[in-house]
Write an enzyme that holds these catalytic residues in place. Structure first.
Site, PDB file in Angstrom:
ATOM      1  CG  ASP A 109      15.163  29.684 -30.862  1.00 30.99           C
ATOM      2  OD1 ASP A 109      15.640  30.822 -30.835  1.00 30.99           O
ATOM      3  OD2 ASP A 109      15.612  28.765 -31.585  1.00 30.99           O
ATOM      4  CG  ASP A 113      16.327  23.592 -32.510  1.00 29.39           C
ATOM      5  OD1 ASP A 113      16.541  24.804 -32.278  1.00 29.39           O
ATOM      6  OD2 ASP A 113      16.544  23.080 -33.617  1.00 29.39           O
ATOM      7  CG  ASP A 143      17.194  27.540 -28.176  1.00 32.87           C
ATOM      8  OD1 ASP A 143      17.287  28.777 -28.208  1.00 32.87           O
ATOM      9  OD2 ASP A 143      16.897  26.849 -29.168  1.00 32.87           O
ATOM     10  CB  CYS A 190      -0.942   0.019   1.210  1.00 34.18           C
ATOM     11  SG  CYS A 190      -0.056   0.187   2.773  1.00 34.18           S
ATOM     12  CB  CYS A 244       4.405  -0.384   1.786  1.00 36.59           C
ATOM     13  SG  CYS A 244       3.374  -1.637   2.572  1.00 36.59           S
TER      14      CYS A 244
END
Length: 720
Positions: free
Chosen positions: A415, A615, A619, A13, A16
C-alpha cells in the site's frame, strides 16, 4: 474464546510435550493447544464458558509429573539449569570411582555373602547413581506407564535398570558385571540435560532481555513536588519528570520540554528521534537530552513494551506447520525404539546365539542411543532464536507460521501511503478556477472540513492551516465518501473534496481546463483534489507525499527475487509517476479499500504466495487475507493486530530483513530436522548391530540434543 500462555515444569523431552498436549485437547471447550518443549511453555485457546484455567492446569498435572508454575515466572529456565547442573555433579562424584575400577580394582580381602567388599562398593555407588541421581527417569517412566504411555524417561529407565539388574545377577553368578555402564549412562544423560537446559536458556534470552528493559521507579510530579514512585503504582494521567539519560517509565505524551529519544529497543534503529510537546513516547526508551514532562497514557499490559513481550511469547509458544512432522514421528518414536530393542535382543540371543550378556548389552545400546529430544527441539529452538533476533531488530513475529510462509513469498504488494511514502502529505499547489473565490477563503473552507474528518489526506490540510494560521470554521454533517473523498457543511455551505469518481457521483462534468490541471498535477506524482462548492469545481488542490529515502533501494532488492506491486487510491497518472520514480513495474491505481482485497485474492488464485505491506485501517482486510500480512510500525492498532509480522518502524528495508530472517530461520529448522532424523536413522542400526557400547550411545544421545540447540543459536549472529 480466550488464549493463555502457561509455564510448565517437569518436561524432559518432546514426548512429554505431546502427552500434555493430548491430555489438554481431550477437555471440552479447548480449541487449540501448542506445547513447546524448548521453552517449557503451553499456549491454549479455549472457551471460558466450558472450561477454566484451573481445569487446564489440572489436565497438565494429570498428564504426568508436570505442573504449571505461573504465567510470568520467567526465572524457570535459570532454576532448571541450576538443578540440572547439581544433579550432574552429584552423579559424576559417585561415577568417577566406578570409571577407575574399569582399569584398576582393589582387593580388600573382605567377603560379604560370598562376594568381595570391592564388588559391594561398586554396587552401592551404582545404586546411588541409578536410583537417586536417576530417580527422575524411573519416576517419569512409572507415571507414563500408568497411563499406558512412553517417553524418553521410559528409554533411559529401561536401559539403566536392565544393565543394573543384569549386573546384580552376574555378581552373584560370578560373571562380568556392567555396573559402570548403568552409572555412566545416567551421568552422561544428566550432563546432556544440563547442557541442553543451558543452551535452551540462551535460545530464550529475548524475553529476559525485553523484561530487563523495564523501569522500576519513576519521578512523579505532584504540583511542584517530586516524588519517587514504583512504576507499578503509576496511573493514567500521572505526570512524570524524565531527566537526560533516564528511561521513559511508561507510554505517554510530552506536555513540556523537547528532547531526542533513543528508541532502538523498539525499532532496532540507533538514530535518536526528535520529540516535542504533543509527541508520543514509549516506556523503556531512553531520554538522550533535555528535561521533559510526560503525561502517562498507557499502563500495564497496554504499553508497547508489554505488547512486544506478549507478541514474542506468543510466537515462541506457537508451532510451525513443519513441526507437525516431527510431532508425528515423536508420537510413535519411543514405542518403536522399544520394539527395535526387543527385536535386537531376540536376534542376538536366539538367532546369533551370542548369549544373554551380549544380547542384553546390544538391546540397551539401542534404547539409550535413541533421541526423541533432538526431534522435539529442532523447530522450536530455531523459532525462539529467530523471533528473539527479530524483536531485537524491530521485527515482531506474531506466530511461527509466519516464518515458514515468509520464505516462500512470490509477490510483495505495498500500500503506497505510509509504507513507500512518509505518509505525511503536504499541500503543494492551489489552482483557483472561480474568479469570485480567493485562495485564502477556499483553503479556510477546505481545512475546516478536513479538520473534522479521518480522511487520509487530512493531515496535509491541518499542517497548511497551522502554517498559514487559518482560523477554522464550524462544520457539521461531515461524511467520508469511501474511496472518493469527503463532504460536509462548513457553516451553511455544502463543500466537497475528492477525485473524479466524486464528480461522477455528483453529476458534474469537468471542463477541459480542469482535467488538464488535474492531470498535470497527477503527472508530477501529486494527488489532485477537486474542491466543489455550489455543485461547481471551484479549485484544484494538489497534495504530495514524500517518498521514503530507502524505498527505491528496497524495491530494487525485492524485485531481484520476486514481483512487487503498488496499490493506491491515487489517480492513475499520480500512481504511475510515483511507480516510475520507485522503479515499480506493477502499479494499480484508483483502488478502493475493498478492491485491495480483490487484488490480493486474484494474485492468490494464480497460485502465488502473497505478502501485503500496509499501515492503515483500510489495510486490515488485505493484511488478514494475504498469506503474510506485514503491518508497518507507526500505523493503526487495527493494522498491527491484523498483520502476521509487525515492523516497529516504517523503513521498507525492514520488509527485506523480515524475509531474510524467515529464510535463515527456516533453513536452520530444516538442518536441525535433517540432523535429528539422520542421527537416529544411522545410530539405531549401528547399536543394533553391536557396533556401539551403551556408554558411547548415551554420550551420543546427550550431545545430539545440544547440537540442535547450538545450531539454532547461529541465527543470533545472522545479518538480516
Amino acid at each position: 474464546m480466550e488464549s493463555i500462555n502457561l509455564k510448565i515444569s517437569g518436561m524432559h523431552c518432546a514426548s512429554c510435550a505431546l502427552n500434555i498436549e493430548k491430555n489438554i485437547k481431550k477437555k471440552p471447550g479447548v480449541k487449540n493447544v501448542s506445547v513447546n518443549y524448548a521453552n517449557n511453555q503451553a499456549r491454549v485457546e479455549f472457551d471460558n464458558a466450558q472450561i477454566t484455567r484451573q481445569d487446564i492446569e489440572v489436565a497438565v498435572s494429570q498428564a504426568g509429573d508436570y505442573k504449571v508454575v505461573g504465567e510470568h515466572e520467567h526465572g524457570l529456565e535459570i532454576d532448571l539449569t541450576k538443578k540440572a547442573y547439581k544433579k550432574f555433579i552429584w552423579a559424576l562424584i559417585f561415577t568417577l570411582p566406578l570409571l577407575v575400577t574399569m582399569f584398576y580394582r582393589p582387593d580388600f580381602n573382605v567377603m560379604i555373602s560370598g562376594i568381595g567388599l570391592e564388588e559391594w562398593l561398586v554396587h552401592n555407588l551404582t545404586f546411588i547413581v541409578v536410583f537417586i541421581s536417576g530417580w527422575q527417569f524411573h519416576r517419569g517412566m512409572w507415571l507414563q506407564l500408568k497411563r499406558l504411555r512412553a517417553n524418553m524417561d521410559t528409554l533411559i529407565s529401561i536401559g539403566t535398570l536392565a544393565a543394573y539388574f543384569y549386573s546384580l545377577y552376574a555378581m552373584f553368578s560370578d560373571k562380568h558385571v556392567y555396573y559402570e555402564t548403568a552409572a555412566v549412562i545416567i551421568t552422561l544423560i544428566l550432563l546432556g540435560k544440563y547442557l541442553e537446559e543451558k543452551s535452551k536458556g540462551r535460545a530464550s534470552t529475548a524475553i529476559k532481555q525485553l523484561l530487563s528493559l523495564g523501569v522500576k521507579m519513576a519521578t512523579v510530579l505532584i504540583g511542584v513536588k517530586e516524588e519517587k514512585r514504583n512504576v507499578e503504582h503509576l496511573k493514567i494521567n500521572d505526570v512524570v519528570l524524565v531527566k537526560p539519560g533516564e528511561k521513559i517509565p511508561l507510554d505517554g505524551e510530552i506536555i513540556a520540554g523537547e528532547t531526542s529519544i533513543d528508541e532502538s529497543m523498539l525499532t532496532g534503529e540507533s538514530v535518536p528521534v526528535e520529540k516535542k510537546i504533543g509527541d508520543s513516547v514509549y516506556g523503556a526508551t531512553i531520554n538522550n537530552q533535555g528535561v521533559i514532562k510526560i503525561r502517562i497514557t498507557k499502563i500495564g499490559a497496554d504499553t508497547v513494551l508489554s505488547q512486544i513481550i506478549k507478541l514474542v511469547e506468543d510466537a515462541q509458544a506457537s508451532k510451525a506447520p513443519i513441526q507437525k512432522l516431527a510431532d508425528r514421528v515423536s508420537g510413535i518414536f519411543v514405542p518403536a525404539v522399544i520394539a527395535i530393542a526387543i527385536f535386537t535382543f531376540v536376534v542376538w540371543f536366539w538367532l546369533v546365539g551370542a548369549g544373554l550378556e551380549i544380547s542384553l548389552i546390544n538391546a540397551v545400546a539401542v534404547i539409550v542411543i535413541a533421541c526423541p529430544c533432538a526431534l522435539g527441539l529442532a523447530t522450536p529452538t530455531a523459532i525462539m532464536v529467530g523471533s528473539g533476533h527479530g524483536a531485537a531488530n524491530g521485527i515482531l513475529i506474531k506466530d511461527s507460521q509466519s516464518l515458514e510462509v515468509a520464505h516462500k513469498i512470490d509477490v510483495v504488494v505495498f500500500d503506497k501511503t505510509g509504507t513507500l511514502t512518509e505518509g505525511q502529505p503536504t499541500v503543494t499547489d492551489i489552482k483557483v478556477l472561480d474568479s469570485n473565490s480567493s485562495e485564502d477563503k477556499i483553503m479556510s473552507l477546505a481545512c475546516s472540513l478536513e479538520a473534522s474528518s479521518e480522511h487520509s489526506l487530512a493531515n496535509a490540510f491541518l499542517k497548511y492551516a497551522r502554517y498559514k494560521k487559518i482560523k477554522l470554521e464550524n462544520t457539521s454533517q461531515v461524511t467520508a465518501l469511501k474511496g472518493k473523498g469527503i463532504s460536509g457543511l462548513v457553516g451553511s455551505k455544502k463543500i466537497y473534496l475528492g477525485n473524479k469518481e466524486l464528480l461522477k457521483d455528483l453529476g458534474i462534468k469537468s471542463t477541459e481546463l480542469q482535467d488538464k490541471i488535474f492531470e498535470n498535477y497527477a503527472s508530477q506524482a501529486k494527488t489532485p483534489i477537486y474542491f466543489v462548492k455550489d455543485n461547481q469545481v471551484v479549485a484544484v488542490i494538489a497534495v504530495a507525499d514524500i517518498i521514503r529515502l530507502s524505498s527505491r533501494e528496497a524495491i530494487k532488492k525485492l524485485q531481484q527475487s520476486m514481483e512487487v506491486y503498488m496499490l493506491t487510491g491515487d489517480h492513475k497518472l499520480t500512481a504511475q509517476a510515483i511507480a516510475k520514480d520507485l522503479g515499480i513495474k506493477n502499479v494499480i491505481a484508483e483502488v478502493l479499500p475493498d478492491q485491495k482485497v480483490a487484488k490480493i485474492r486474484e494474485l492468490k488464485k494464480q497460485g502465488k504466495v502473497v505478502a501485503f505491506v500496509g499501515d492503515g485501517i483500510n489495510d486490515a482486510p488485505a493484511l488478514t487475507l494475504a498469506d503474510l500480512g506485514i503491518a508497518v510500525g507507526g500505523g493503526t492498532d487495527i493494522a498491527m493486530e491484523s498483520g502476521n509480522i509487525v515492523l516497529m518502524n516504517s523503513d521498507p528495508m525492514k520488509v527485506i530483513s523480515a524475509i531474510n530472517l524467515s529464510k535463515k530461520t527456516f533453513r536452520v529448522i530444516k538442518e536441525n530436522l535433517f540432523f535429528a532424523f539422520i542421527y537416529n536413522v544411522i545410530a539405531i542400526p549401528l547399536a543394533a548391530l553391536g557396533l556401539l557400547s551403551p556408554m558411547i550411545a548415551a554420550a551420543a544421545m546427550s550431545f545430539s540434543s545440544v547440537s540442535v540447540v547450538v545450531n539454532s543459536l547461529r541465527i543470533r549472529r545472522a545479518k538480516i
